[in-house]
Design a protein around this motif. Structure first.
Motif, PDB file in Angstrom:
ATOM      1  N   TYR A 120     -10.544 -27.086  47.438  1.00 50.08           N
ATOM      2  CA  TYR A 120     -11.477 -26.844  46.334  1.00 50.08           C
ATOM      3  C   TYR A 120     -10.921 -25.923  45.251  1.00 50.08           C
ATOM      4  O   TYR A 120     -11.500 -25.818  44.168  1.00 50.08           O
ATOM      5  N   GLY A 121      -9.827 -25.210  45.539  1.00 46.26           N
ATOM      6  CA  GLY A 121      -9.228 -24.329  44.539  1.00 46.26           C
ATOM      7  C   GLY A 121      -9.933 -22.995  44.409  1.00 46.26           C
ATOM      8  O   GLY A 121      -9.543 -22.175  43.569  1.00 46.26           O
ATOM      9  N   LEU A 122     -10.962 -22.777  45.188  1.00 48.26           N
ATOM     10  CA  LEU A 122     -11.698 -21.515  45.200  1.00 48.26           C
ATOM     11  C   LEU A 122     -11.638 -20.919  46.603  1.00 48.26           C
ATOM     12  O   LEU A 122     -11.663 -21.657  47.595  1.00 48.26           O
ATOM     13  N   PRO A 123     -11.548 -19.582  46.738  1.00 42.75           N
ATOM     14  CA  PRO A 123     -11.477 -18.974  48.079  1.00 42.75           C
ATOM     15  C   PRO A 123     -12.707 -19.338  48.915  1.00 42.75           C
ATOM     16  O   PRO A 123     -13.847 -19.250  48.438  1.00 42.75           O
ATOM     17  N   CYS A 124     -12.466 -19.769  50.152  1.00 45.03           N
ATOM     18  CA  CYS A 124     -13.575 -20.051  51.063  1.00 45.03           C
ATOM     19  C   CYS A 124     -14.131 -18.735  51.601  1.00 45.03           C
ATOM     20  O   CYS A 124     -13.632 -17.646  51.277  1.00 45.03           O
ATOM     21  N   ALA A 125     -15.156 -18.810  52.414  1.00 43.98           N
ATOM     22  CA  ALA A 125     -15.779 -17.593  52.946  1.00 43.98           C
ATOM     23  C   ALA A 125     -14.785 -16.790  53.783  1.00 43.98           C
ATOM     24  O   ALA A 125     -14.789 -15.542  53.749  1.00 43.98           O
ATOM     25  N   ARG A 149      -1.137 -14.995  50.417  1.00 48.15           N
ATOM     26  CA  ARG A 149       0.028 -15.201  49.568  1.00 48.15           C
ATOM     27  C   ARG A 149       0.144 -16.675  49.177  1.00 48.15           C
ATOM     28  O   ARG A 149       0.392 -17.005  48.019  1.00 48.15           O
ATOM     29  N   ASN A 150      -0.031 -17.543  50.131  1.00 52.13           N
ATOM     30  CA  ASN A 150       0.053 -18.987  49.884  1.00 52.13           C
ATOM     31  C   ASN A 150      -1.302 -19.620  49.553  1.00 52.13           C
ATOM     32  O   ASN A 150      -1.388 -20.836  49.368  1.00 52.13           O
ATOM     33  N   ARG A 151      -2.324 -18.786  49.533  1.00 56.99           N
ATOM     34  CA  ARG A 151      -3.680 -19.229  49.197  1.00 56.99           C
ATOM     35  C   ARG A 151      -4.109 -20.421  50.065  1.00 56.99           C
ATOM     36  O   ARG A 151      -4.443 -21.504  49.566  1.00 56.99           O
ATOM     37  N   CYS A 152      -4.112 -20.214  51.348  1.00 55.11           N
ATOM     38  CA  CYS A 152      -4.529 -21.264  52.267  1.00 55.11           C
ATOM     39  C   CYS A 152      -5.307 -20.665  53.424  1.00 55.11           C
ATOM     40  O   CYS A 152      -5.150 -19.479  53.764  1.00 55.11           O
ATOM     41  N   CYS A 153      -6.174 -21.492  54.005  1.00 52.47           N
ATOM     42  CA  CYS A 153      -6.972 -21.117  55.156  1.00 52.47           C
ATOM     43  C   CYS A 153      -6.934 -22.267  56.145  1.00 52.47           C
ATOM     44  O   CYS A 153      -6.789 -23.439  55.748  1.00 52.47           O
ATOM     45  N   LEU A 154      -7.087 -21.968  57.415  1.00 57.73           N
ATOM     46  CA  LEU A 154      -7.025 -23.001  58.431  1.00 57.73           C
ATOM     47  C   LEU A 154      -8.168 -24.012  58.288  1.00 57.73           C
ATOM     48  O   LEU A 154      -8.030 -25.167  58.702  1.00 57.73           O
ATOM     49  N   SER A 182     -11.412  -7.261  52.705  1.00 52.80           N
ATOM     50  CA  SER A 182     -10.915  -6.260  53.665  1.00 52.80           C
ATOM     51  C   SER A 182      -9.723  -5.486  53.110  1.00 52.80           C
ATOM     52  O   SER A 182      -9.499  -4.328  53.489  1.00 52.80           O
ATOM     53  N   CYS A 183      -8.958  -6.105  52.233  1.00 45.75           N
ATOM     54  CA  CYS A 183      -7.811  -5.401  51.632  1.00 45.75           C
ATOM     55  C   CYS A 183      -8.077  -5.038  50.178  1.00 45.75           C
ATOM     56  O   CYS A 183      -7.147  -4.777  49.407  1.00 45.75           O
ATOM     57  N   ARG A 184      -9.344  -5.055  49.792  1.00 47.31           N
ATOM     58  CA  ARG A 184      -9.806  -4.601  48.488  1.00 47.31           C
ATOM     59  C   ARG A 184      -9.125  -5.340  47.321  1.00 47.31           C
ATOM     60  O   ARG A 184      -8.741  -4.747  46.326  1.00 47.31           O
ATOM     61  N   GLN A 185      -9.029  -6.630  47.475  1.00 40.95           N
ATOM     62  CA  GLN A 185      -8.480  -7.465  46.414  1.00 40.95           C
ATOM     63  C   GLN A 185      -9.623  -8.067  45.584  1.00 40.95           C
ATOM     64  O   GLN A 185     -10.723  -8.275  46.088  1.00 40.95           O
ATOM     65  N   ASN A 186      -9.320  -8.330  44.297  1.00 42.01           N
ATOM     66  CA  ASN A 186     -10.307  -8.960  43.414  1.00 42.01           C
ATOM     67  C   ASN A 186     -10.345 -10.461  43.715  1.00 42.01           C
ATOM     68  O   ASN A 186      -9.347 -11.168  43.532  1.00 42.01           O
ATOM     69  N   VAL A 187     -11.501 -10.946  44.164  1.00 34.28           N
ATOM     70  CA  VAL A 187     -11.629 -12.354  44.562  1.00 34.28           C
ATOM     71  C   VAL A 187     -11.351 -13.277  43.387  1.00 34.28           C
ATOM     72  O   VAL A 187     -10.731 -14.348  43.546  1.00 34.28           O
ATOM     73  N   HIS A 188     -11.745 -12.893  42.188  1.00 37.00           N
ATOM     74  CA  HIS A 188     -11.587 -13.759  41.018  1.00 37.00           C
ATOM     75  C   HIS A 188     -10.125 -14.018  40.677  1.00 37.00           C
ATOM     76  O   HIS A 188      -9.796 -15.037  40.073  1.00 37.00           O
ATOM     77  N   ARG A 189      -9.230 -13.111  41.059  1.00 33.92           N
ATOM     78  CA  ARG A 189      -7.809 -13.292  40.761  1.00 33.92           C
ATOM     79  C   ARG A 189      -7.181 -14.365  41.629  1.00 33.92           C
ATOM     80  O   ARG A 189      -6.066 -14.819  41.334  1.00 33.92           O
ATOM     81  N   PHE A 190      -7.870 -14.789  42.677  1.00 34.31           N
ATOM     82  CA  PHE A 190      -7.312 -15.767  43.614  1.00 34.31           C
ATOM     83  C   PHE A 190      -7.958 -17.155  43.462  1.00 34.31           C
ATOM     84  O   PHE A 190      -7.933 -17.961  44.372  1.00 34.31           O
ATOM     85  N   THR A 191      -8.522 -17.394  42.291  1.00 29.08           N
ATOM     86  CA  THR A 191      -9.066 -18.726  41.999  1.00 29.08           C
ATOM     87  C   THR A 191      -8.108 -19.463  41.073  1.00 29.08           C
ATOM     88  O   THR A 191      -7.285 -18.847  40.384  1.00 29.08           O
ATOM     89  N   GLU A 192      -8.206 -20.790  41.043  1.00 31.72           N
ATOM     90  CA  GLU A 192      -7.384 -21.587  40.133  1.00 31.72           C
ATOM     91  C   GLU A 192      -7.775 -21.280  38.687  1.00 31.72           C
ATOM     92  O   GLU A 192      -8.946 -21.036  38.372  1.00 31.72           O
ATOM     93  N   SER A 193      -6.792 -21.297  37.808  1.00 31.29           N
ATOM     94  CA  SER A 193      -7.027 -20.899  36.415  1.00 31.29           C
ATOM     95  C   SER A 193      -8.023 -21.813  35.702  1.00 31.29           C
ATOM     96  O   SER A 193      -8.707 -21.393  34.759  1.00 31.29           O
TER      97      SER A 193
END
Length: 749
Positions: free
Chosen positions: A635-640, A623-628, A648-659
């Motif tokens: 970097y604005g892109l989802p880490c591994a 939700r807050n787009r953060c990882c420990l 795991s929750c079947r979300q589209n990875v591309h939707r969670f990147t910076e525009s």
């Protein structure tokens, strides 16, 4: 008739009348002494020569380096001109006679050459196929025997060689009485070119608007020429030419008439085709074509004279700056272009330019990241070029604004950042919270705090590492510094600093004096998207260094053309992309997907996940787009870890990147066009209909008072933080004194 020699003594000539044959048997030598002439009868139809046609002309052209020289080297081109296997025309100083030799004692005979340098054979001469001297339609010159080819006829020239120059007159440089020229300048130019082509120096006796008189500069040479103006017209004509040259030409490789203007005229066409033509190449071409050796300064001044005519002078560049700014704003509406002069004398102080296409692309599609840098100009009046550069979604440089100032100081940096702030404030309702990277010199720090108080201002790691390297000169320490800067967590950062401390406590102390929040990724509060360096000048080096030596308007036009080309090329390239993200972001996400497949994911709620890997455990909040691990935030892109949680929750990875990483946003970055600016000859006419432009045209900007100092300019700039730095005291291990090393120690043992 084997082993017969035909010998001509000094000043002898061989005359062949009509219907006569010259027969040389096997292995015969034809020897011509110094100043000997071979006279062949008149009205000849068969020409013996080295030409490339069936007329068999003796071609002594300059291009083939075959020179007929009296007292000079005779050049041979065996394969090129039809000599078979090194056969050469022998010219001997001392005649040698044998029992069967033919000796001609007549002296002081002349060398008969036709006007086109043809050595002619008498009319109706018979050439037998079995004779040694034969001319074949398929061979330009052949020396044959009825059984074998004649081999190894050697050329012996005992006359000392003064210089390797052609002395055969080119018909285009022939001067005759009655020859006319449009004006006196054309007359002088023609005489100068003739003197250079024929390798004699000319001394001017009289030269004015109505007459021109000159003589050969060599003592005792009777050659003299007089030209005068025809009455009622500007035409000049040659009235008299006295005698012929007896001096034999100049005996050195220079030339008095080879002036800077002559050099400029000689290479003008080449420079128009290739402005990067170097003075060294000019020297080589002039020596190859004209046989003249000039100084480097003459070649450089000749080039500068042509370049000034092509691009305009440096002074004209400053004078036309107000008109140029008008044209920028007229052709690219919405652009910012302003020039400022000293109120007392109107000497140039500052220039600020930003194109509307760059402003739109930065505010609507680029990352909120700016790099500040500068480079010193190499033009006649020096100065400094300031940059403000963003980064597009694919990580490429996106120049936003340029400033030219008379010198780099705190006041000029404050002015540049103030102009940059006004530019952004006018073109957007909500000022983005910027992250700014620079070398953090005092002028930039004060300017950022005054104009962008909410911005995160960090060190450009390139500047920091350069200063660190100068201080300690240890590659291992520099590498550890970069690893500490890249560390994502505080624990990793501190581990790298401890490694540095184990090698050098002084280096660790030097690093700790600089707050890590200004440069270390683990502590930095802004969003740098992985950019630790502004790296502007190094990235633009391929073309900005060349532009930095041009007049100011030419330099800005070079920058504008480069930006115009970039916008068009990147716009067209992006139209071919079919992915959702730009290529660099797609690669990064693909690598994260590959690693994420081996991770174990435990879900705490709809937004929080625990990701377990061989590296350890990390907590992800989608939700807050953060990882420990802080990789997602930085970097604005989802880490591994984030990718594993999203899968795991079947979300589209591309939707969670910076525009800014999407192809759609990238295309928006370069959607606007930077338009061309017309030639300066049209500016006045185009500005007549613009009432605002006419006021600025009236302003005249004079060049700054700072001139380039003599000597070779520095290739590496002295950074602001190094100007007042005290150099380390060196110590000699041999004499225990300071100020020198052991290798340079001169103290007695």
């Amino acid at each position: 008739m084997a082993n017969h020699d035909l010998i001509l003594g000094p000043n002898h000539n061989l005359g062949l009348g009509q219907n006569q044959q010259l027969v040389l048997g096997h292995n015969h030598n034809l020897g011509l002494g110094q100043n000997h002439t071979l006279e062949l009868g008149q009205n000849h139809e068969h020409d013996l020569g080295l030409g490339h046609s069936h007329d068999h002309e003796l071609g002594l052209s300059h291009a083939h380096d075959h020179d007929l020289g009296l007292g000079q080297t005779v050049h041979q081109g065996a394969d090129e001109h039809g000599y078979e296997h090194g056969n050469e025309l022998a010219m001997d100083r001392k005649p040698e006679h044998d029992d069967h030799g033919l000796s001609l004692a007549e002296q002081n005979h002349e060398l008969a050459l036709s006007e086109n340098n043809e050595l002619a054979v008498s009319e109706n001469q018979e050439l037998d196929d079995n004779l040694d001297l034969a001319v074949d339609d398929h061979q330009e010159m052949g020396i044959e025997s009825s059984s074998d080819m004649v081999q190894q006829h050697q050329l012996v020239v005992s006359t000392p060689v003064l210089q390797a120059r052609t002395v055969v007159a080119n018909p285009s440089y022939e001067l005759v009485v009655g020859q006319e020229f449009p004006d006196v300048k054309s007359c002088r130019r023609a005489l100068r070119d003739t003197a250079i082509a024929l390798h004699f120096e000319m001394q001017t006796i009289k030269s004015d608007k109505t007459r021109f008189t000159a003589k050969c500069a060599s003592d005792g040479c009777p050659w003299r020429i007089h030209a005068a103006k025809l009455p009622g017209v500007p035409t000049f004509t040659i009235r008299t030419i006295h005698e012929a040259h007896t001096c034999g030409g100049i005996a050195h490789l220079g030339h008095q008439q080879a002036s800077v203007q002559w050099v400029a005229n000689s290479v003008e066409q080449r420079l128009r085709e290739n402005p990067n033509y170097k003075p060294k190449e000019i020297l080589e071409e002039i020596h190859r074509v004209h046989g003249i050796t000039l100084s480097y300064k003459q070649a450089w001044r000749g080039k500068e004279r042509i370049m000034a005519a092509m691009r305009g002078s440096f002074e004209e560049g400053y004078r036309l700056l107000p008109q140029y700014c008008d044209q920028v704003k007229r052709t690219n509406p919405g652009s910012i272009a302003s020039v400022y002069g000293n109120p007392t004398d109107n000497c140039f102080q500052r220039l600020f330019i930003s194109f509307q296409a760059s402003i739109y692309g930065f505010l609507n599609a680029c990352r909120p990241l700016l790099g500040l840098d500068r480079t010193f100009l190499k033009s006649k009046y020096l100065g400094t070029l300031l940059f403000a550069t963003g980064f597009d979604g694919d990580g490429a440089l996106f120049p936003l604004a340029f400033g030219v100032v008379d010198e780099e100081n705190d006041e000029n940096w404050m002015w540049f950042l103030s102009e940059l702030h006004n530019l952004l404030e006018v073109n957007t309702e909500n000022m983005p919270r910027l992250t700014i990277l620079s070398d953090r010199q005092k002028g930039i720090v004060d300017g950022v705090e005054a104009n962008f108080p909410t911005a995160f201002h960090g060190f450009c790691m390139r500047h920091l590492s350069d200063s660190f390297r100068k201080e300690f000169n240890n590659t291992m320490l520099v590498n550890l510094l970069w690893e500490a800067a890249h560390a994502l967590t505080v624990i990793e950062f501190e581990a790298k600093i401890l490694e540095i401390e184990e090698i050098s406590q002084d280096a660790a102390y030097w690093i700790r004096r600089i707050p890590p929040r200004l440069w270390a990724t683990a502590y930095f509060e802004g969003t740098r998207f992985g950019h630790l360096t502004a790296n502007i000048v190094e990235s633009l080096n391929t073309w900005i260094l060349e532009a930095s030596g041009l007049p100011i308007i030419q330099m800005m036009e070079c920058i504008r053309r480069q930006l115009m080309t970039w916008f068009n090329e990147r716009r067209e390239t992006s139209m071919q992309w079919t992915s959702i993200l730009v290529p660099s972001a797609e690669r990064r996400v693909a690598e994260a997907l590959e690693r994420a497949r081996t991770y174990q994911v435990l879900r705490a709620n709809e937004a929080e996940f625990e990701v377990i890997s061989h590296e350890g455990t990390n907590i992800v909040d989608i939700r807050n787009r953060c990882c420990l691990c802080r990789g997602w935030q930085l970097y604005g892109l989802p880490c591994a870890h984030a990718v594993a949680a999203l899968l795991s929750c079947r979300q589209n990875v591309h939707r969670f990147t910076e525009s800014c990483f999407t192809v759609a946003t990238y295309r928006k970055t370069y959607s606007q066009t930077i338009h061309p600016i017309p030639d300066k000859t049209l500016w006045k006419e185009l500005s007549e209909g613009d009432p605002n432009g006419s006021k600025s045209v009236e302003i005249i900007i004079n060049p700054p008072k700072s001139l380039r100092p003599p000597g070779r300019p520095r290739k590496k700039r002295v950074r602001a933080e190094d100007r007042g730095r005290v150099k380390r005291v060196v110590h000699c291990s041999r004499c225990n004194q300071t100020g020198h090393f052991r290798t340079t120690c001169a103290a007695p043992i």
